[in-house]
Design a protein around this motif. Structure first.
Motif, mmCIF file in Angstrom:
data_model
loop_
_atom_site.group_PDB
_atom_site.id
_atom_site.type_symbol
_atom_site.label_atom_id
_atom_site.label_comp_id
_atom_site.label_asym_id
_atom_site.label_seq_id
_atom_site.Cartn_x
_atom_site.Cartn_y
_atom_site.Cartn_z
ATOM 1 N N THR A 37 0.837 -1.203 0.000
ATOM 2 C CA THR A 37 0.000 0.000 0.000
ATOM 3 C C THR A 37 0.872 1.253 0.000
ATOM 4 O O THR A 37 0.653 2.186 -0.786
ATOM 5 C CB THR A 37 -0.923 0.015 1.226
ATOM 6 N N ASN A 64 0.486 1.753 -3.646
ATOM 7 C CA ASN A 64 -0.957 1.923 -3.467
ATOM 8 C C ASN A 64 -1.739 0.654 -3.803
ATOM 9 O O ASN A 64 -2.784 0.685 -4.451
ATOM 10 C CB ASN A 64 -1.503 3.103 -4.261
ATOM 11 N N TRP A 102 -3.630 -2.552 -4.910
ATOM 12 C CA TRP A 102 -4.097 -3.066 -6.198
ATOM 13 C C TRP A 102 -4.320 -1.980 -7.234
ATOM 14 O O TRP A 102 -4.627 -2.277 -8.400
ATOM 15 C CB TRP A 102 -5.359 -3.888 -6.000
ATOM 16 N N ALA A 103 -4.146 -0.724 -6.881
ATOM 17 C CA ALA A 103 -4.195 0.327 -7.896
ATOM 18 C C ALA A 103 -3.037 0.190 -8.872
ATOM 19 O O ALA A 103 -3.105 0.664 -10.010
ATOM 20 C CB ALA A 103 -4.174 1.707 -7.237
ATOM 21 N N SER A 104 -1.992 -0.487 -8.436
ATOM 22 C CA SER A 104 -0.812 -0.693 -9.278
ATOM 23 C C SER A 104 -0.853 -2.059 -9.957
ATOM 24 O O SER A 104 -1.110 -3.075 -9.313
ATOM 25 C CB SER A 104 0.462 -0.590 -8.437
ATOM 26 N N THR A 124 1.204 -5.108 -8.595
ATOM 27 C CA THR A 124 0.743 -5.988 -7.523
ATOM 28 C C THR A 124 0.326 -7.353 -8.053
ATOM 29 O O THR A 124 0.357 -8.337 -7.316
ATOM 30 C CB THR A 124 -0.416 -5.307 -6.757
ATOM 31 N N THR A 184 -9.166 -3.293 -1.690
ATOM 32 C CA THR A 184 -8.187 -2.949 -2.726
ATOM 33 C C THR A 184 -6.804 -2.655 -2.168
ATOM 34 O O THR A 184 -5.823 -2.681 -2.923
ATOM 35 C CB THR A 184 -8.642 -1.704 -3.511
ATOM 36 N N ALA A 236 -5.811 0.129 -1.499
ATOM 37 C CA ALA A 236 -5.419 1.400 -2.110
ATOM 38 C C ALA A 236 -6.022 2.570 -1.339
ATOM 39 O O ALA A 236 -7.216 2.577 -1.042
ATOM 40 C CB ALA A 236 -5.879 1.443 -3.571
ATOM 41 N N ASP A 291 -7.570 6.055 -1.141
ATOM 42 C CA ASP A 291 -8.218 6.950 -2.104
ATOM 43 C C ASP A 291 -9.091 8.004 -1.414
ATOM 44 O O ASP A 291 -9.910 8.655 -2.059
ATOM 45 C CB ASP A 291 -9.042 6.166 -3.121
ATOM 46 N N LEU A 297 -10.346 4.594 -9.731
ATOM 47 C CA LEU A 297 -9.266 3.837 -9.094
ATOM 48 C C LEU A 297 -9.741 2.459 -8.656
ATOM 49 O O LEU A 297 -9.040 1.452 -8.859
ATOM 50 C CB LEU A 297 -8.721 4.621 -7.901
ATOM 51 N N ALA A 300 -8.354 -1.089 -9.929
ATOM 52 C CA ALA A 300 -7.761 -2.039 -8.983
ATOM 53 C C ALA A 300 -8.445 -3.397 -9.096
ATOM 54 O O ALA A 300 -7.784 -4.450 -9.052
ATOM 55 C CB ALA A 300 -7.877 -1.497 -7.560
#
Length: 485
Positions: free
Chosen positions: A154, A158, A160-162, A165, A203, A205, A207, A218, A222
């Protein structure tokens, strides 16, 4: 296929059991090399009807990381399954469990999520858990991601935004499949994957600093990364352990139209589509057309790699699992809403509610089972269902007739659905041994057949005490669902 009769009983190989999550039972959050996870940084809710597990910021995470206690973070202590798994599994065996659903904490195997080597102590712990299950002839049902991921991912990318991952998660899944090959017959990828539309808890993430439109973009991006990771994990499992089966897991949010008004019926249909979108992708292997309009109307653009759609299509799951706690009512002009297990909707005047405002609807389970069987024609598995209540320990006993009534009514509707022709694999009720609540992180919201002597502040002996429901469920399993009295 036409037959002159229909099933009148549960299948002989029906999988009776119970379900848990590592971050709600294990405790030992800083033991044997385990890394901090997203579940370890969410504070206990101040309002039991307000699910605040996504109200996190980078600052609140950094504050949690610096806190070396479990005072404000009850999931760090769980119910001490980490040290009491032998006693707990023995109790499950005494009830006659055929299957036990638990999760393998990513942070126990790879403390940072992307370490060069797996943590041997973490693998050894789950070896011991599975060996104990084998001793009592209980099959493991393993969730690979149950609302926790290493917090390092995270803070670094960030969650699962990436897209990065995906590779980290699939290294974890490959390690698990290889290490436990031949010992785990059933896996699930992401617990209640659809709740990722609500944010951080699923997620990983952050936000909270974004507008609502940016949050939605986002979260769906994700979730796309999770769809790809799930398909890749399914491919890995089929190659590494061909006898094992992979399932997806949905928080089923059956919704009824508030009135026969066509606009209400349409609103309910669209709410149902947005719920079943996730199983459509994971079971059918493709994005359904109806989501194109939803994405366009909300300015969402899913970024995909060139082969993502091919990966999804080639690797659908083997079975579909879901949680079921309540139903909701939907209208085009939504008035007062009720909340439960991430479902929000109107109040149904025909249903009673739990102390947490969750509407109790056993017949809705039969409706859901039939709808999902008709839609997918894949085996179904109810992997969460239960009643959270404030149980009272009196003279060493817990008389939880209300829980028995709840479960009896739902199991009766499962039997009716089987008679309707639904192929139902099993039933793992939620929280067979009292655990920390996911939504509020309190202990006083109890689900179990076994009472744990621990309060919301972590005080107590942690002694395990059988409730009345323990003996009732034991009888249900012994009779394969025939005796619900």
């Amino acid at each position: 296929m036409y037959k002159p009769d229909y099933p009148h009983e549960f299948p002989k190989n029906f999988l009776w059991g119970g379900a848990t999550a590592a971050n709600q039972i294990e405790g030992a959050w800083n033991v044997d090399g385990k890394g901090l996870t997203t579940a370890d940084v969410v504070r206990q809710a101040s309002d039991r009807k307000k699910m605040s597990m996504d109200d996190v910021t980078r600052a609140s995470i950094e504050e949690a990381v610096a806190d070396t206690t479990d005072t404000h973070y009850p999931k760090r202590r769980g119910n001490d399954f980490y040290h009491r798994y032998e006693e707990d599994i023995r109790l499950l065996a005494e009830m006659g469990f055929k299957v036990f659903r638990f999760s393998i904490a990513w942070g126990r195997i790879f403390p940072n999520g992307d370490d060069a080597e797996p943590n041997a102590a973490g693998l050894a712990f789950y070896d011991q858990v599975i060996s104990t299950l084998e001793k009592y002839h209980i099959q493991p049902l393993v969730t690979l991601s149950h609302y926790e991921m290493p917090i390092h991912l995270t803070l670094e990318q960030n969650g699962w935004a990436s897209r990065k991952t995906i590779a980290a998660f699939n290294r974890f899944t490959e390690t698990v499949f290889t290490h436990f090959r031949g010992r785990v017959p059933y896996y699930l990828t992401f617990n209640e994957i659809n709740t990722g539309t609500w944010g951080f808890h699923e997620t990983g993430a952050i936000d909270t600093d974004r507008s609502s439109d940016e949050q939605l973009q986002l979260r769906y991006q994700a979730l796309h990364h999770q769809f790809v990771a799930s398909a890749m994990a399914t491919k890995q499992l089929h190659a590494i352990d061909p006898s094992a089966k992979m399932g997806c897991m949905l928080a089923r949010m059956q919704t009824y139209p508030a009135t026969p008004n066509p606009v209400d019926v349409l609103a309910a249909q669209q709410a149902d589509q947005r719920n079943l979108f996730f199983t459509d992708v994971q079971a059918r292997g493709e994005y359904p057309e109806y989501m194109n309009r939803y994405f366009a109307d909300h300015g969402i653009r899913i970024q995909m790699a060139a082969d993502d759609e091919a990966v999804l299509k080639a690797n659908p799951v083997d079975f579909i699992s879901f949680s079921y706690y309540m139903t909701t009512v939907t209208s085009a002009d939504q008035g007062h809403v009720v909340n439960g297990n991430m479902a929000t909707g109107g109040r149904n005047p025909y249903l009673q509610e739990s102390a947490w405002g969750w509407q109790i609807d056993p017949v809705g389970l039969r409706i859901t089972l039939n709808a999902m069987w008709d839609r997918y024609r894949k085996p179904l598995f109810i992997v969460e269902n239960g009643l959270g209540a404030e149980d009272k320990l009196e003279d060493g006993h817990v008389h939880d007739s209300y829980r028995i009534d709840y479960l009896r009514a739902h199991i009766a509707q499962m039997k009716q659905a089987i008679g309707d022709g639904v192929q139902l694999m099993g039933y793992t009720m939620w929280g067979p041994i009292d655990l920390i609540s996911f939504s509020t992180s309190e202990m006083s919201k109890r689900y179990g057949f076994v009472y744990v002597d621990q309060d919301d502040e972590g005080r107590g002996s942690l002694a395990r005490i059988k409730k009345d429901s323990f003996y009732w469920y034991q009888k249900v399993i012994q009779s394969n669902g025939a005796d619900l009295s």
